[in-house]
Each structure stands twice: as C-alpha cells, then as structure tokens.
Write a protein that holds these residues in place. Structure first.
Motif, PDB file in Angstrom:
ATOM      1  N   ARG A  15      34.229 -37.757  -5.643  1.00  0.00           N
ATOM      2  CA  ARG A  15      33.471 -36.902  -6.563  1.00  0.00           C
ATOM      3  C   ARG A  15      33.547 -35.441  -6.142  1.00  0.00           C
TER       4      ARG A  15
ATOM      5  N   TYR B 149      31.545 -44.436  11.026  1.00  0.00           N
ATOM      6  CA  TYR B 149      32.207 -45.329  10.077  1.00  0.00           C
ATOM      7  C   TYR B 149      32.795 -44.604   8.873  1.00  0.00           C
ATOM      8  N   LEU B 150      32.209 -43.485   8.487  1.00  0.00           N
ATOM      9  CA  LEU B 150      32.701 -42.809   7.275  1.00  0.00           C
ATOM     10  C   LEU B 150      33.738 -41.740   7.586  1.00  0.00           C
TER      11      LEU B 150
ATOM     12  N   GLU C 172      25.355 -39.656  -2.573  1.00  0.00           N
ATOM     13  CA  GLU C 172      26.492 -39.033  -3.252  1.00  0.00           C
ATOM     14  C   GLU C 172      26.074 -37.773  -4.001  1.00  0.00           C
TER      15      GLU C 172
ATOM     16  N   ARG D  79      21.634 -53.208   1.467  1.00  0.00           N
ATOM     17  CA  ARG D  79      21.281 -53.923   2.694  1.00  0.00           C
ATOM     18  C   ARG D  79      21.610 -53.070   3.916  1.00  0.00           C
ATOM     19  N   LEU D  80      22.788 -52.449   3.880  1.00  0.00           N
ATOM     20  CA  LEU D  80      23.200 -51.608   5.000  1.00  0.00           C
ATOM     21  C   LEU D  80      22.275 -50.400   5.122  1.00  0.00           C
TER      22      LEU D  80
ATOM     23  N   VAL E 127      33.385 -48.827   0.711  1.00  0.00           N
ATOM     24  CA  VAL E 127      32.892 -48.679  -0.671  1.00  0.00           C
ATOM     25  C   VAL E 127      32.100 -47.383  -0.788  1.00  0.00           C
ATOM     26  N   ILE E 128      31.264 -47.124   0.210  1.00  0.00           N
ATOM     27  CA  ILE E 128      30.469 -45.882   0.179  1.00  0.00           C
ATOM     28  C   ILE E 128      31.416 -44.680   0.178  1.00  0.00           C
TER      29      ILE E 128
ATOM     30  N   THR F 108      31.898 -52.281   3.651  1.00  0.00           N
ATOM     31  CA  THR F 108      30.776 -51.656   2.933  1.00  0.00           C
ATOM     32  C   THR F 108      30.857 -50.136   3.054  1.00  0.00           C
ATOM     33  N   PHE F 109      31.156 -49.636   4.250  1.00  0.00           N
ATOM     34  CA  PHE F 109      31.310 -48.183   4.396  1.00  0.00           C
ATOM     35  C   PHE F 109      32.516 -47.683   3.575  1.00  0.00           C
TER      36      PHE F 109
ATOM     37  N   LEU G 299      20.610 -56.308  10.705  1.00  0.00           N
ATOM     38  CA  LEU G 299      21.313 -56.987   9.608  1.00  0.00           C
ATOM     39  C   LEU G 299      21.074 -58.498   9.688  1.00  0.00           C
TER      40      LEU G 299
ATOM     41  N   LEU H  86      23.927 -39.783   3.723  1.00  0.00           N
ATOM     42  CA  LEU H  86      23.557 -41.200   3.759  1.00  0.00           C
ATOM     43  C   LEU H  86      22.491 -41.450   4.826  1.00  0.00           C
TER      44      LEU H  86
ATOM     45  N   ASP I 227      25.382 -51.873  -5.453  1.00  0.00           N
ATOM     46  CA  ASP I 227      26.062 -52.854  -4.618  1.00  0.00           C
ATOM     47  C   ASP I 227      25.047 -53.371  -3.589  1.00  0.00           C
TER      48      ASP I 227
ATOM     49  N   SER J 262      26.698 -43.411  10.949  1.00  0.00           N
ATOM     50  CA  SER J 262      27.252 -43.149   9.612  1.00  0.00           C
ATOM     51  C   SER J 262      28.515 -42.312   9.725  1.00  0.00           C
TER      52      SER J 262
ATOM     53  N   ARG K 149      28.071 -42.158  -9.813  1.00  0.00           N
ATOM     54  CA  ARG K 149      28.036 -42.779  -8.497  1.00  0.00           C
ATOM     55  C   ARG K 149      28.962 -43.985  -8.429  1.00  0.00           C
ATOM     56  N   THR K 150      29.418 -44.225  -7.203  1.00  0.00           N
ATOM     57  CA  THR K 150      30.450 -45.220  -7.034  1.00  0.00           C
ATOM     58  C   THR K 150      29.943 -46.642  -7.268  1.00  0.00           C
ATOM     59  N   GLU K 151      29.063 -47.096  -6.455  1.00  0.00           N
ATOM     60  CA  GLU K 151      28.615 -48.491  -6.522  1.00  0.00           C
ATOM     61  C   GLU K 151      27.108 -48.471  -6.325  1.00  0.00           C
TER      62      GLU K 151
ATOM     63  N   GLN L  57      30.541 -59.317  11.828  1.00  0.00           N
ATOM     64  CA  GLN L  57      29.764 -58.342  11.058  1.00  0.00           C
ATOM     65  C   GLN L  57      30.568 -57.051  10.863  1.00  0.00           C
TER      66      GLN L  57
ATOM     67  N   ARG M 284      25.398 -54.922  -0.917  1.00  0.00           N
ATOM     68  CA  ARG M 284      25.797 -54.703   0.478  1.00  0.00           C
ATOM     69  C   ARG M 284      25.365 -53.310   0.938  1.00  0.00           C
ATOM     70  N   ILE M 285      25.488 -52.333   0.008  1.00  0.00           N
ATOM     71  CA  ILE M 285      25.108 -50.963   0.364  1.00  0.00           C
ATOM     72  C   ILE M 285      23.592 -50.868   0.552  1.00  0.00           C
TER      73      ILE M 285
ATOM     74  N   LEU N 273      20.084 -49.109   8.216  1.00  0.00           N
ATOM     75  CA  LEU N 273      20.295 -47.766   8.785  1.00  0.00           C
ATOM     76  C   LEU N 273      18.978 -46.992   8.854  1.00  0.00           C
TER      77      LEU N 273
END
Lengths: 177, 450
Positions: free
Chosen positions: B67, A137-138, A52, A117-118, B60-61, B57-58, A172, A42, A112, A134, A107-109, B50, A114-115, A122
């Motif tokens: 997968r 948060y992930l 993805e 925009r984010l 969702v990612i 949002t993360f 943002l 990402l 989207d 990244s 792919r998921t979304e 925020q 929001r993605i 980034l």
C-alpha cells in the motif's frame, strides 16, 4: 537549490532538499523502510487492522515533509519516530487513521484469524519486546537490522528477541487451549 | 538430569537455535542435552512447528507494505505522461472507484494537489535515469500473492491468439472475462471444485462440478516464477515496454521460459512473457493491477437469477499414463483379450453393451457384469480416451497412432499405441502387455503406418 542530474546515483544518497529528486527518494523510502514502519505500527496498535492505516499515514506525513529529512542515512529512524507518534496519538484518540488517500488498496487481510491471534499474543509482550519481534519477522529476520532500526545494542536486541519468542510460544499455546 | 529449572533456563537457547541465532559450539552442546532431555526436545519441536506458522502469518501482514508503494507512486505521478493512462494524481486520488471513502476526499485532494507539483517537477527533469532494479526485488514483489487483474493472452503455433481479462483474488479462484462475452468463474477452494460459465447475452449458464476434487490452488505463473529455485536470471536492462519504462529479466528453465518486465522503481511486473516450448504456446500477461479489492460476488459460482442453467459433472482429476493402460486393459478384456480396431466412444459403448447383454465374444461370461461394474468399466475406459485426447489437444504430441487391431492382450512384442512428445527424440510406446517404453524411431519403424 541543487539541480540533480546524476544518472545511476542512488536516490537515497541525494540531498533531501533537492526537490527534483524527491520522487525517487519517496519510492526509495517506501521500498527500504515500509516493512520496518509496518512492524512498529503493528507493535503499537490495539487493533491489528489499524497497523496498515497507520503505516500509510506515516508515509503520507513523511512524503509531505521531506524537507524535514536532512540526513537520508537517518531516514529509518525518522520514519519510525513519526510512526510511534502517530500510534500514540491514535491510541489516545481511539479513532482510525485519517489522512490516507482513499483510492489506495484496502487492508490486506483484515479479518485473518491468524493475524488476530498473533496480534493478541504480541499485545501481551512487554514494551520493547513487541517492536523487536515484529521488526525481526517483518524486516528480514535479522537481529542486526533490528538493532540498527531501534538504535539498541545487538546484545539487547538478541536478549529481547529470544525472550519475546519464548513468551510468544507460551502465549500462542495458551490461546490454543 | 532432566531438571526442570535447568530446562527452563535453556528455553532461550532453544529459541536461539530455532531462529539460527546460536553459535555452533553452543548449538552442539544444546543438541547433546536435547538428545537426553524429552522436555527440551519437545519445546524445540513446539517452537519449530510454531515458527512456520508465525512466519507465514507475518508474511500475510507484510503484504500491507504494497500500500505504501502505491502511495509513493501517487506522489510521483505527473499530470500527463505520454503512453501511460492519462489520469491525473488529483483525479486518481479523488476519483478512485475501488476503495474510495467519501469522508477522506478533502484530505486526498489536498495531498494530491501538493503531490502533483512535486511529481511533475520530478518527471520533467531532463536526464532522469531509472534506478537500478535487482531481480530479487521483482521476486520479492511477487513472492507473496497479491490480488491482481491483468490481460491474459495465449499465442499458439496453429491458431489465432486468445485474450481475456483475468482476475485473481487468491490462489484458488479466478474470473475470466472472455472476448466473446462469456464469463468463467472458477473456485478450486470448494470441495468438489466448481466452475461457472455465464453467457450474459443468452442468459444461459453452465454449472460444472469437478468430481473427485478437494480444495487446491490454481496454477499462478507469477508464483511459479517466484518459486523457481535453480539457475540465474539474465538482466535485459531498461527499455520502454507497453508505453512505460521497464526493467527486464529473462529466467528460463526446462519447461517454462519466463521474461518479466517490471517497473524500475517499484519492481512490480508490467509484462510477463512465458514460452512453453513443449506445449507450443506463449502466454503474455499485461495491464497488471495489483492489490485490487475485488467484490466477492464476482467469484460466486452460483448462477444469477434469470439464467437458464445446465448442470454438468466432470471428473476433475486429469488422467495419467497409468489410467491409459488401465483403460486399455478394460477395453481389450471386453473384446475377448484382444485390442479393438479403433479407440472411440462408440467402440467402448458397443463392447460394454455386448458384455451386459452376455453377447461378448470372450472371455465367456457366466453372468453379465452388474450395473455398478459396467459403470466402473466405462469410467476406466473413458479415462483412457481422455488421456489420449489430452495428449492430442493439450500436449500436442506428434505422430499419435493407434495400431492395436487384433493384437493380443499380453503380447509384449507388438506396440498398440504410440506418440512422440514435443521436443523428444524418442517415441512413447504402449505394447500389448500394457508396458510403456521410450523407443527410438528406428526401432518403431517396422510398425509405423502399418
């Protein structure tokens, strides 16, 4: 060749060249490290929907080259390295990732907002900051995890994370205007 | 004190506070500063607001991670495994129907051939033990919604089980393919909500609009399980479930008693069993497929061409106990402040008809109610009947009895309606004054079967 027959032993602890254990090892690699690989992809793609595909391409390559993983403790660093190289190649070629089996879920979304925009925000962060935030948060929102994944001192990760978060806030808000 | 440069320097500390990365002493010091500094306080609030959106949002990612798990499964899959869908990895990789892109078939085939041999070796290995699976891993897999389909089977105490194929593309929409051949498409993301029932054999359709509804989520039991907060899960160990090795966990609470069987490697559900003792029913979800790419047209609530259409409107908000008492008040008022001998549609229509004709017994109407007032009264009275119907057919309460015949509206000593909720020791009783109380069976005994 080592014969593996050790009930209960963690697959990640098994030697990588024990081909009878590779099935478990693959699943373990996916379970433990997919989030980190997705974060790296990402942070290093120009389009969010490519992340993805590149994550999958990373694992396709990794699964096919398990013999290259000599030390399972370094699996994450190895995967992150593969992911970064694929991202660089991808940006150079500017074409979609190519070696992904086709019957996997799509792919998921992909659209989207929001993605989008984010990801746009980034993309404007400095090198090193994108991967840090990244990954944070992930991959469990732990700066210690980020430090271990990137092999960067915790104080550096903390500094990058906080600066990146402040910058992201401004970016943002700027996008909202 | 509100020096902007000083505040600029504090922004990273505020970010650390919001992310939980600030030690206690520094946090206390910063909070003291923010008590007197609007600028910093505003920045903290902006960051905190925020943060929630950023995390979602993360999240969702993060769904994309699924997968790779599928990929690992493909690499692991043998040519044939007893009890499991007998599709070879080669076939699955080359012949997949959902997202196959022809340009990638050659690469997929090459990968499949390589994987088949390693996967086969892995599965043929004697003494292969399932890796340990934590309940938290299973919850992590279902915490974020994944589009899925499954076989949905309801089992009841008093009637035959009922199974249908369920497809959930998101939390607001569903498609059910029923055994009798009908198809139900429900879309709660629309305002008002819409439900389409298709009968392809007869080429007929019913388009139902649920009035008074807005965008909302349809209950999803995987999500309900993922969001349960209190209590512990019991580890049921590994056994063969639906022809596959599965790791089970039992997770009960007061209303929902869940047992989930998950793939020991991926943590993805294989079977979910839900017992709802208060509703005397059991749900079994099997044959899961996750991260399904559905065709959007499957969830279209407009009738296809060539069908005859019946359009109906229903109140989409379930009545409450308050609606019951309000409806009873309307009915009793129309009957001259006395409750009628029965609660039926017929009684309601007759009393409404008498009222509009000016022949109602009491109270004396100087002018009959307007059409609009009559409609409003009908809606209220019907909602009371609907509540009683839901008590009977859905909650399956015991001993539901109406005994209001000629009881005066306002009589706090005489019950007019009661029922005994499942698993309850007491009765729920509506009195003539429309108060509702929990009453012990001994206290209600003088009125039972009167």
């Amino acid at each position: 060749m080592t014969k593996i027959d050790v009930p209960g032993q963690s697959p990640a602890d098994l030697p990588a060249d024990a081909d009878s254990g590779t099935g478990c090892l693959r699943a373990e690699l996916a379970r433990k490290h997919a989030s980190a690989v997705l974060a790296v992809c990402l942070a290093n793609t120009e389009q969010p929907h490519d992340a993805e595909d590149l994550m999958q391409e990373t694992f396709v390559k990794a699964f096919a080259r398990l013999n290259g993983l000599r030390d399972p403790d370094k699996a994450r660093a190895w995967l992150v390295q593969i992911a970064r190289r694929l991202c660089i190649d991808h940006v150079r070629r500017r074409k979609p990732a190519s070696s992904i089996p086709d019957d996997l879920p799509a792919r998921t979304e992909s659209h989207d907002p929001r993605i989008e925009r984010l990801h746009a925000a980034l993309a404007r962060l400095p090198d090193g900051y994108r991967e840090t935030i990244s990954l944070y948060y992930l991959d469990g929102r732990s700066s210690a995890n980020v430090s271990a994944t990137l092999g960067v001192p915790p104080s550096t990760v903390r500094m990058r994370l906080l600066r990146a978060r402040v910058m992201l806030c401004d970016l943002l808000k700027e996008n909202d205007k | 004190m509100n020096d902007s440069r000083e505040c600029q320097l504090r922004r990273e500390d505020i970010a650390a506070l919001v992310l939980g990365e600030l030690d206690q002493t520094a946090a206390e010091q910063l909070n003291r500063h923010m008590n007197r500094c609007d600028r910093c306080r505003d920045f903290r609030e902006a960051l905190a607001a925020q943060e929630e959106e950023l995390r979602s949002t993360f999240d969702v990612i993060a769904r994309g991670v699924g997968r790779v798990e599928h990929l690992a499964e493909r690499f692991d899959e043998p040519l044939h495994r007893p009890g499991i869908r007998a599709a070879s990895p080669l076939g699955r990789l080359i012949g997949g129907v959902k997202t196959m892109r022809p340009s990638r078939k050659i690469l997929a085939a090459a990968a499949a051939i390589a994987l088949t041999f390693t996967g086969l070796a892995s599965w043929l290995m004697p003494g292969r033990a399932a890796p340990g699976l934590a309940f938290a891993t299973v919850i992590e897999q279902i915490r974020v919604f994944r589009p899925y389909s499954c076989l949905y089977t309801w089992e009841y105490e008093d009637k035959a089980p009922y199974s249908y194929r369920l497809m959930r593309p998101d939390l607001s929409r569903r498609r059910e393919v029923r055994p009798e051949g009908t198809i139900l498409v429900s879309d709660l993301s629309q305002q008002p909500n819409r439900v389409l029932t298709l009968d392809p054999a007869r080429k007929s359709a019913v388009e139902k609009t649920l009035l008074n509804t807005g965008p909302r989520q349809d209950p999803d039991f995987l999500r309900i399980l993922a969001n349960m907060r209190d209590g512990q899960a019991e580890d049921l160990g590994v056994k063969e479930v639906d022809g596959r090795p599965a790791h089970g966990f039992h997770r009960p609470d007061k209303v929902n008693d869940f047992t989930i069987w998950a793939d020991p490697t991926t943590g993805l559900p294989i079977r979910l069993e839900l017992v709802q003792p208060t509703l005397s029913r059991r749900l079994i979800m099997t044959e899961f497929e996750f991260d399904v790419v559905f065709d959007e047209s499957l969830f279209n609530t407009s009738t296809p061409q060539g069908y005859t259409v019946e359009r109906v409107e229903r109140d989409g908000v379930n009545p409450t106990e308050q609606d019951l008492t309000e409806g009873l008040r309307v009915i009793a008022t129309l009957c001259g402040d006395r409750f009628p001998d029965a609660l039926t549609e017929g009684v309601i229509e007759k009393t409404l008809s008498d009222a509009t004709a000016g022949t109602a017994s009491s109270p004396p109407q100087t002018t009959p109610p307007s059409e609009e007032e009559t409609r409003a009264m009908r809606v209220k009275a019907r909602r009371a009947l609907r509540y009683i119907e839901i008590l009977k057919s859905f909650h399956k309460v015991d001993d539901l009895q109406y005994a209001g015949n000629d009881v005066a509206l306002g009589d706090a000593a005489v019950p007019v309606l009661w029922w005994k909720p499942k698993t309850s020791e007491t009765f729920r009783v509506v009195y003539g004054d429309l108060s509702v109380r929990d009453v012990a069976p001994t206290d209600l005994a003088p009125f039972l079967n009167k």
